[in-house]
Scaffold this motif. Structure first.
Motif, mmCIF file in Angstrom:
data_model
loop_
_atom_site.group_PDB
_atom_site.id
_atom_site.type_symbol
_atom_site.label_atom_id
_atom_site.label_comp_id
_atom_site.label_asym_id
_atom_site.label_seq_id
_atom_site.Cartn_x
_atom_site.Cartn_y
_atom_site.Cartn_z
ATOM 1 N N ALA A 1 39.103 18.141 16.287
ATOM 2 C CA ALA A 1 38.849 17.061 17.238
ATOM 3 C C ALA A 1 37.574 17.358 18.012
ATOM 4 N N ILE A 2 36.937 16.300 18.477
ATOM 5 C CA ILE A 2 35.765 16.451 19.333
ATOM 6 C C ILE A 2 36.132 15.916 20.714
ATOM 7 N N LEU A 3 35.863 16.712 21.734
ATOM 8 C CA LEU A 3 36.202 16.288 23.094
ATOM 9 C C LEU A 3 34.961 15.805 23.830
ATOM 10 N N VAL A 4 35.043 14.569 24.329
ATOM 11 C CA VAL A 4 33.961 14.032 25.154
ATOM 12 C C VAL A 4 34.529 13.671 26.519
ATOM 13 N N GLY B 1 33.755 10.574 28.568
ATOM 14 C CA GLY B 1 34.029 9.204 29.003
ATOM 15 C C GLY B 1 34.505 8.263 27.910
ATOM 16 N N TYR B 2 35.084 7.141 28.346
ATOM 17 C CA TYR B 2 35.501 6.082 27.426
ATOM 18 C C TYR B 2 34.347 5.648 26.532
ATOM 19 N N MET B 3 33.175 5.414 27.166
ATOM 20 C CA MET B 3 32.048 4.875 26.412
ATOM 21 C C MET B 3 31.521 5.875 25.389
ATOM 22 N N ASP B 4 31.562 7.162 25.743
ATOM 23 C CA ASP B 4 31.153 8.195 24.781
ATOM 24 C C ASP B 4 32.011 8.093 23.532
ATOM 25 N N LEU B 5 33.317 8.010 23.766
ATOM 26 C CA LEU B 5 34.258 7.970 22.652
ATOM 27 C C LEU B 5 34.048 6.728 21.789
ATOM 28 N N ILE B 6 33.961 5.584 22.437
ATOM 29 C CA ILE B 6 33.855 4.324 21.703
ATOM 30 C C ILE B 6 32.556 4.275 20.909
ATOM 31 N N SER B 7 31.500 4.775 21.521
ATOM 32 C CA SER B 7 30.200 4.772 20.874
ATOM 33 C C SER B 7 30.192 5.686 19.637
ATOM 34 N N LEU B 8 30.766 6.875 19.768
ATOM 35 C CA LEU B 8 30.845 7.782 18.620
ATOM 36 C C LEU B 8 31.696 7.156 17.523
ATOM 37 N N PHE B 9 32.825 6.599 17.913
ATOM 38 C CA PHE B 9 33.752 5.997 16.952
ATOM 39 C C PHE B 9 33.050 4.893 16.163
ATOM 40 N N GLN B 10 32.333 4.046 16.871
ATOM 41 C CA GLN B 10 31.622 2.940 16.227
ATOM 42 C C GLN B 10 30.593 3.450 15.224
ATOM 43 N N ASP C 1 27.872 18.443 28.118
ATOM 44 C CA ASP C 1 26.745 17.709 28.647
ATOM 45 C C ASP C 1 26.166 18.544 29.791
ATOM 46 N N ALA C 2 25.068 19.219 29.497
ATOM 47 C CA ALA C 2 24.570 20.262 30.393
ATOM 48 C C ALA C 2 24.198 19.761 31.787
ATOM 49 N N ASP C 3 23.844 18.487 31.877
ATOM 50 C CA ASP C 3 23.404 17.978 33.182
ATOM 51 C C ASP C 3 24.555 17.460 34.013
ATOM 52 N N SER C 4 25.700 17.362 33.364
ATOM 53 C CA SER C 4 26.735 16.528 33.951
ATOM 54 C C SER C 4 27.492 17.197 35.079
ATOM 55 N N GLU D 1 20.678 13.798 27.651
ATOM 56 C CA GLU D 1 21.458 12.977 26.718
ATOM 57 C C GLU D 1 22.952 13.123 26.997
ATOM 58 N N ASP D 2 23.676 12.023 26.773
ATOM 59 C CA ASP D 2 25.124 12.129 26.691
ATOM 60 C C ASP D 2 25.510 11.697 25.277
ATOM 61 N N PRO D 3 26.772 11.871 24.875
ATOM 62 C CA PRO D 3 27.137 11.573 23.479
ATOM 63 C C PRO D 3 26.774 10.145 23.081
ATOM 64 N N ASP D 4 26.985 9.223 24.009
ATOM 65 C CA ASP D 4 26.688 7.819 23.776
ATOM 66 C C ASP D 4 25.197 7.616 23.482
ATOM 67 N N SER D 5 24.348 8.147 24.346
ATOM 68 C CA SER D 5 22.904 7.951 24.160
ATOM 69 C C SER D 5 22.421 8.707 22.919
#
Ligand SMILES: [Zn+2]
Length: 381
Positions: free
Chosen positions: A260-263, A265-274, A308-311, A340-344
């Motif tokens: 599994a990959i752990l992120v 936020g919701y948007m990170d997950l949805i964006s990767l999934f898409q 996410d190193a900046d987060s 960068e975040d996973p989404d971007s």
């Protein structure tokens, strides 16, 4: 919903507990019994025993035990009825509930689910087809989330009005007290109710078996007077620490890839999934709980934490890692490039690049040493 005792026995006898448990736990024959690593507590030597003769299981480590239904109830976190139904379905036994009384608690839960499903459809229609939904459609368009993905995750939009959902629930004869218990609406001091989710995009939260248990709502623009995220309160169908965002959609892929990959936020997950990375779960900005890790451990013991190193979530990620390690997960860490975040990242560089980044993940100790080196903590004084 009540199933007659004789029917329950028929269903129990239709299955072999060894087969059912073996689908979830690796079992080895030991004498007359089968043994394996207990799925209900952490252990390195097997004390989980299944008896084929008696059709029961027992763990000598944590004391859990019972029949095949008890196993499924504990393992899948489902009700007795659901466990019986699952076995019956497998065995091709028909269950008819005509003229049988329905248990109080079961009914109560089902009514809450009904309200959540109604609300989820309402939010989704607002987003996908209502005129007022344009602002939300623009929001997701800007975030590159396709309509098909919006449907997959049941995304929605809560209008800025104060009583839109309240009046719809009323018109459809739903019990407003139950909607209040779910955190969808709240009481006004002067009497009556108002919608709690207003002017937000909506992320339904699903249980691992796909039921709508709660909602998360995000404002379009954060300002100092409004919380960026609003979540449903806990209810008899929703316990925050026991549910893991995205697991329902990703569990098959997680099991298949055994990873599994752990992120965050919701948007990170949805964006990767898409973008085809479908073995993702999201911690929703906080650190994972013991219960969430336990839940995940049914599908894999390997996890890659996207760091996410900046987060601001860095601390939460470290805390999650601690809990994962404690539950014998193999933890690897990937640092995203600065800014960068996973989404971007996946949007900018695509899946191949993302996969190759993930393939370079380091085990946690290596990663930690590197971090210390960077911050000079291991330098000679
Ligand atoms: Zn045990």
């Amino acid at each position: 919903m009540r199933i007659p005792e004789v029917k329950i026995n028929e269903i129990r006898n239709s299955t072999n507990i060894i087969d059912v448990i073996h689908n979830h736990v690796a079992l080895k024959k030991r004498g007359k019994n089968f043994i394996g690593l207990c799925p209900f507590h952490q252990e390195k030597t097997p004390s989980f025993t299944v008896s084929e003769d008696k059709q029961i299981f027992h763990c000598f480590g944590c004391g859990k035990g019972g029949d095949v239904f008890k196993f499924l109830m504990s393992y899948k976190n489902i009700s007795f009825i659901e466990a019986v139904q699952e076995i019956a379905e497998h065995a091709g036994i028909k269950l008819s509930f005509a003229n049988e009384s329905v248990s109080q608690e079961q009914t109560e839960q089902e009514l809450l689910y009904e309200i959540n499903v109604f609300a989820a459809k309402y939010f989704s229609n607002n987003l996908l087809i209502s005129n007022d939904g344009e602002i939300a459609r623009q929001y997701f368009k800007k975030r590159n989330i396709k309509a098909s993905t919006q449907k997959t995750f049941g995304l929605g939009y809560a209008k800025p009005e104060w009583q839109d959902l309240v009046s719809l629930l009323t018109d459809n004869n739903f019990d407003l007290k139950k909607a209040e218990a779910l955190g969808l609406i709240d009481r006004k001091t002067e009497g009556g109710y108002y919608d709690k989710f207003r002017g937000r995009v909506i992320f339904p939260i699903f249980s691992a078996n796909g039921r709508v248990i709660a909602f998360g709502g995000r404002v379009f623009e954060a300002d100092k007077n409004t919380a960026k995220y609003l979540n449903s309160q806990e209810s008899i169908i929703y316990s925050k620490r026991k549910s893991l965002y995205g697991l329902y959609h990703s569990k098959d892929e997680i099991r298949r890839m055994d990873r599994a990959i752990l992120v965050e936020g919701y948007m990170d997950l949805i964006s990767l999934f898409q973008n085809g990375v479908k073995n993702v779960v999201a911690s929703s900005g906080t650190s994972l709980t013991d219960e969430q890790v336990q839940l995940l451990s049914r599908f894999t013991h390997n996890i890659i934490v996207l760091f996410d190193a900046d987060s601001a979530g860095q601390k939460a990620a470290l805390r999650s890692i601690e809990i994962l390690l404690k539950q014998n997960f193999e933890v690897k860490v990937v640092s995203l490039p600065e800014g960068e975040d996973p989404d971007s990242y996946i949007h900018k560089f695509g899946k191949d690049d993302f996969d190759s980044l993930v393939s370079k993940s380091k085990n946690f100790l290596e990663f930690q040493t590197e971090q210390f080196n960077k911050s000079g903590m291991l330098n000679e004084p």
